[in-house]
Design a protein around this motif. Structure first.
Motif, PDB file in Angstrom:
ATOM      1  N   CYS A  59     -41.471 -24.468  -2.462  1.00 13.95           N
ATOM      2  CA  CYS A  59     -41.958 -24.408  -1.090  1.00 13.95           C
ATOM      3  C   CYS A  59     -42.493 -25.784  -0.713  1.00 13.95           C
ATOM      4  O   CYS A  59     -43.399 -26.305  -1.374  1.00 13.95           O
ATOM      5  N   ILE A  60     -41.918 -26.362   0.331  1.00 18.63           N
ATOM      6  CA  ILE A  60     -42.375 -27.661   0.833  1.00 18.63           C
ATOM      7  C   ILE A  60     -43.140 -27.409   2.131  1.00 18.63           C
ATOM      8  O   ILE A  60     -42.597 -26.832   3.079  1.00 18.63           O
ATOM      9  N   PHE A  61     -44.376 -27.841   2.154  1.00 15.67           N
ATOM     10  CA  PHE A  61     -45.259 -27.558   3.288  1.00 15.67           C
ATOM     11  C   PHE A  61     -45.543 -28.813   4.104  1.00 15.67           C
ATOM     12  O   PHE A  61     -45.825 -29.889   3.546  1.00 15.67           O
ATOM     13  N   ASP A  62     -45.500 -28.664   5.414  1.00 12.07           N
ATOM     14  CA  ASP A  62     -46.179 -29.614   6.286  1.00 12.07           C
ATOM     15  C   ASP A  62     -47.678 -29.493   5.981  1.00 12.07           C
ATOM     16  O   ASP A  62     -48.130 -28.487   5.414  1.00 12.07           O
ATOM     17  N   LEU A  63     -48.459 -30.486   6.367  1.00 12.64           N
ATOM     18  CA  LEU A  63     -49.895 -30.467   6.052  1.00 12.64           C
ATOM     19  C   LEU A  63     -50.743 -30.016   7.251  1.00 12.64           C
ATOM     20  O   LEU A  63     -51.290 -28.919   7.269  1.00 12.64           O
ATOM     21  N   TYR A  81     -60.907 -46.154  11.782  1.00 15.43           N
ATOM     22  CA  TYR A  81     -61.719 -44.944  11.932  1.00 15.43           C
ATOM     23  C   TYR A  81     -61.202 -43.810  11.056  1.00 15.43           C
ATOM     24  O   TYR A  81     -61.981 -43.085  10.433  1.00 15.43           O
ATOM     25  N   PHE A  82     -59.883 -43.645  11.020  1.00 13.45           N
ATOM     26  CA  PHE A  82     -59.302 -42.503  10.317  1.00 13.45           C
ATOM     27  C   PHE A  82     -59.513 -42.594   8.810  1.00 13.45           C
ATOM     28  O   PHE A  82     -59.686 -41.577   8.132  1.00 13.45           O
ATOM     29  N   LYS A  83     -59.507 -43.792   8.272  1.00 11.82           N
ATOM     30  CA  LYS A  83     -59.776 -43.955   6.839  1.00 11.82           C
ATOM     31  C   LYS A  83     -61.174 -43.447   6.486  1.00 11.82           C
ATOM     32  O   LYS A  83     -61.404 -42.959   5.379  1.00 11.82           O
ATOM     33  N   ILE A  84     -62.088 -43.545   7.429  1.00  8.36           N
ATOM     34  CA  ILE A  84     -63.461 -43.093   7.213  1.00  8.36           C
ATOM     35  C   ILE A  84     -63.610 -41.606   7.510  1.00  8.36           C
ATOM     36  O   ILE A  84     -64.310 -40.881   6.781  1.00  8.36           O
ATOM     37  N   HIS A  85     -62.938 -41.130   8.560  1.00 11.39           N
ATOM     38  CA  HIS A  85     -63.207 -39.786   9.083  1.00 11.39           C
ATOM     39  C   HIS A  85     -62.073 -38.791   8.857  1.00 11.39           C
ATOM     40  O   HIS A  85     -62.077 -37.721   9.463  1.00 11.39           O
ATOM     41  N   CYS A  86     -61.109 -39.094   7.979  1.00  8.51           N
ATOM     42  CA  CYS A  86     -59.946 -38.211   7.854  1.00  8.51           C
ATOM     43  C   CYS A  86     -60.295 -36.848   7.269  1.00  8.51           C
ATOM     44  O   CYS A  86     -59.486 -35.915   7.351  1.00  8.51           O
ATOM     45  N   MET A  87     -61.495 -36.692   6.699  1.00  2.00           N
ATOM     46  CA  MET A  87     -61.922 -35.391   6.174  1.00  2.00           C
ATOM     47  C   MET A  87     -62.926 -34.695   7.099  1.00  2.00           C
ATOM     48  O   MET A  87     -63.483 -33.658   6.728  1.00  2.00           O
ATOM     49  N   LYS A 147     -48.573 -37.876   8.257  1.00  2.00           N
ATOM     50  CA  LYS A 147     -49.861 -38.567   8.148  1.00  2.00           C
ATOM     51  C   LYS A 147     -49.705 -39.709   7.140  1.00  2.00           C
ATOM     52  O   LYS A 147     -48.956 -39.581   6.157  1.00  2.00           O
ATOM     53  N   PRO A 148     -50.386 -40.842   7.330  1.00  2.00           N
ATOM     54  CA  PRO A 148     -50.301 -41.914   6.339  1.00  2.00           C
ATOM     55  C   PRO A 148     -50.541 -41.391   4.926  1.00  2.00           C
ATOM     56  O   PRO A 148     -51.379 -40.518   4.710  1.00  2.00           O
ATOM     57  N   HIS A 149     -49.791 -41.924   3.969  1.00  6.17           N
ATOM     58  CA  HIS A 149     -49.760 -41.348   2.626  1.00  6.17           C
ATOM     59  C   HIS A 149     -51.147 -41.266   1.985  1.00  6.17           C
ATOM     60  O   HIS A 149     -51.504 -40.241   1.389  1.00  6.17           O
ATOM     61  N   ALA A 150     -51.931 -42.323   2.101  1.00  5.95           N
ATOM     62  CA  ALA A 150     -53.242 -42.339   1.440  1.00  5.95           C
ATOM     63  C   ALA A 150     -54.132 -41.221   1.969  1.00  5.95           C
ATOM     64  O   ALA A 150     -54.828 -40.547   1.190  1.00  5.95           O
ATOM     65  N   GLN A 151     -54.106 -40.998   3.282  1.00  4.47           N
ATOM     66  CA  GLN A 151     -54.941 -39.945   3.862  1.00  4.47           C
ATOM     67  C   GLN A 151     -54.354 -38.556   3.591  1.00  4.47           C
ATOM     68  O   GLN A 151     -55.091 -37.579   3.473  1.00  4.47           O
ATOM     69  N   THR A 152     -53.035 -38.467   3.466  1.00  5.02           N
ATOM     70  CA  THR A 152     -52.413 -37.210   3.056  1.00  5.02           C
ATOM     71  C   THR A 152     -52.909 -36.800   1.681  1.00  5.02           C
ATOM     72  O   THR A 152     -53.330 -35.656   1.460  1.00  5.02           O
ATOM     73  N   VAL A 153     -52.881 -37.727   0.752  1.00  7.68           N
ATOM     74  CA  VAL A 153     -53.344 -37.446  -0.610  1.00  7.68           C
ATOM     75  C   VAL A 153     -54.822 -37.097  -0.614  1.00  7.68           C
ATOM     76  O   VAL A 153     -55.253 -36.154  -1.294  1.00  7.68           O
ATOM     77  N   GLU A 154     -55.624 -37.836   0.154  1.00  7.71           N
ATOM     78  CA  GLU A 154     -57.063 -37.562   0.210  1.00  7.71           C
ATOM     79  C   GLU A 154     -57.332 -36.161   0.743  1.00  7.71           C
ATOM     80  O   GLU A 154     -58.165 -35.421   0.193  1.00  7.71           O
ATOM     81  N   ASN A 155     -56.633 -35.778   1.809  1.00  8.84           N
ATOM     82  CA  ASN A 155     -56.802 -34.432   2.362  1.00  8.84           C
ATOM     83  C   ASN A 155     -56.432 -33.369   1.342  1.00  8.84           C
ATOM     84  O   ASN A 155     -57.188 -32.417   1.107  1.00  8.84           O
ATOM     85  N   VAL A 156     -55.267 -33.508   0.734  1.00  6.89           N
ATOM     86  CA  VAL A 156     -54.769 -32.490  -0.197  1.00  6.89           C
ATOM     87  C   VAL A 156     -55.660 -32.389  -1.429  1.00  6.89           C
ATOM     88  O   VAL A 156     -56.066 -31.288  -1.835  1.00  6.89           O
ATOM     89  N   ASP A 157     -55.984 -33.512  -2.034  1.00  6.69           N
ATOM     90  CA  ASP A 157     -56.802 -33.492  -3.248  1.00  6.69           C
ATOM     91  C   ASP A 157     -58.216 -32.988  -2.967  1.00  6.69           C
ATOM     92  O   ASP A 157     -58.816 -32.290  -3.802  1.00  6.69           O
ATOM     93  N   ASN A 201     -45.849 -32.262  -5.779  1.00  7.52           N
ATOM     94  CA  ASN A 201     -45.499 -33.518  -5.120  1.00  7.52           C
ATOM     95  C   ASN A 201     -46.245 -33.601  -3.798  1.00  7.52           C
ATOM     96  O   ASN A 201     -46.372 -32.593  -3.091  1.00  7.52           O
ATOM     97  N   ILE A 202     -46.743 -34.790  -3.483  1.00 10.83           N
ATOM     98  CA  ILE A 202     -47.415 -35.035  -2.201  1.00 10.83           C
ATOM     99  C   ILE A 202     -46.791 -36.282  -1.596  1.00 10.83           C
ATOM    100  O   ILE A 202     -46.786 -37.348  -2.216  1.00 10.83           O
ATOM    101  N   SER A 203     -46.283 -36.150  -0.386  1.00 11.46           N
ATOM    102  CA  SER A 203     -45.634 -37.280   0.277  1.00 11.46           C
ATOM    103  C   SER A 203     -46.115 -37.392   1.714  1.00 11.46           C
ATOM    104  O   SER A 203     -45.847 -36.522   2.544  1.00 11.46           O
ATOM    105  N   GLY A 204     -46.840 -38.477   2.001  1.00 10.51           N
ATOM    106  CA  GLY A 204     -47.207 -38.802   3.366  1.00 10.51           C
ATOM    107  C   GLY A 204     -46.272 -39.866   3.899  1.00 10.51           C
ATOM    108  O   GLY A 204     -45.257 -40.193   3.280  1.00 10.51           O
ATOM    109  N   GLU A 205     -46.623 -40.393   5.069  1.00 12.56           N
ATOM    110  CA  GLU A 205     -45.767 -41.421   5.669  1.00 12.56           C
ATOM    111  C   GLU A 205     -45.772 -42.685   4.822  1.00 12.56           C
ATOM    112  O   GLU A 205     -46.822 -43.201   4.441  1.00 12.56           O
ATOM    113  N   LYS A 206     -44.561 -43.174   4.519  1.00  8.80           N
ATOM    114  CA  LYS A 206     -44.383 -44.395   3.738  1.00  8.80           C
ATOM    115  C   LYS A 206     -43.380 -45.289   4.447  1.00  8.80           C
ATOM    116  O   LYS A 206     -42.492 -44.813   5.150  1.00  8.80           O
TER     117      LYS A 206
END
Length: 224
Positions: free
Chosen positions: A5-9, A78-84, A113-123, A133-138
């Motif tokens: 199952c591949i999910f959008d976030l 801003y998003f790097k700080i507030h993405c959560m 979503k940018p990959h780093a923030q995708t990973v931060e959200n998921v983790d 597997n986690i894949s954000g925008e690259k």
């Protein structure tokens, strides 16, 4: 039988609209624009942050996008700080994912979503290493609705696209999964309505995460 199952976030696994709205409204404030309400952001999102900023500026009257380049940089600061910011999983998501894992079905995330923030959200929400597997925008992979990202995930997991469910909440997701040759599930608890999802004729449109469990169970029964 589905093996992955591949999910959008955003709008599918997690409700992140407050984080997106908060970061984007801070950005707009720099140019004496906005704010934009959360319901409007549900329409503006889905195609990556560059398109979000473009749509937000135009919505606020910057039709010539005079602030666009600077706003891209400002938003990401801003998003790097507030993405959560007030991000949470939708009701029923944890139980559904636990079922998939217990039944040896791979789970993956594909987001614009940018990959780093995708990973931060998921983790942060689900735990480090929970997803296969986690894949954000690259920069080296075309963003959705191009199907490359979904196909790459299937290949990495050694699973055929026809054995994958692609699950998302927007027209972008419907296009992605269909183009990737996957069975597509549209979810109505996210950022768009049933009418938008059904216009793309996905295999399933569902109202609660528990229905993914039903789909998988029924597929197993049919395959047996």
């Amino acid at each position: 039988m589905y093996k992955c199952c591949i999910f959008d976030l955003d709008g599918t696994l997690i409700n992140s609209i407050k984080a997106i709205a908060y970061s984007c409204n801070l950005t707009l404030k720099k140019y004496n624009l906005g704010p934009i309400d959360e319901d409007t952001y549900k329409i503006l999102v889905g195609d990556g942050y560059e398109k979000l900023i473009e749509r937000a500026l135009i919505h606020c009257g910057d039709n010539n996008l005079e602030n666009y380049e600077d706003a891209l940089v400002t938003y990401m600061e801003y998003f790097k700080i507030h993405c959560m910011h007030e991000v949470k999983a939708y009701d029923g998501i944890h139980d559904m994912l636990d079922f998939l894992k217990k039944n040896d079905i791979k789970i993956a995330v594909l987001s614009n979503k940018p990959h780093a923030q995708t990973v931060e959200n998921v983790d942060s929400i689900f735990g480090n290493g929970y997803f296969d597997n986690i894949s954000g925008e690259k920069t080296n992979v075309k963003r959705k609705p191009d199907p490359d990202g979904a196909i790459i995930i299937a290949n990495k997991l050694d699973i055929s696209p026809c054995e994958c469910l692609y699950i998302g909440d927007t027209n972008t997701d419907m296009k992605t999964g269909i183009s990737a040759g996957m069975d597509v599930v549209g979810v109505t608890w996210g950022f768009r309505d049933r009418k938008e999802l059904e216009s793309f004729n996905p295999k399933y449109v569902i109202d609660h995460p528990s229905e993914i469990i039903d789909i998988v169970k029924n597929t197993v029964l049919v395959s047996n």
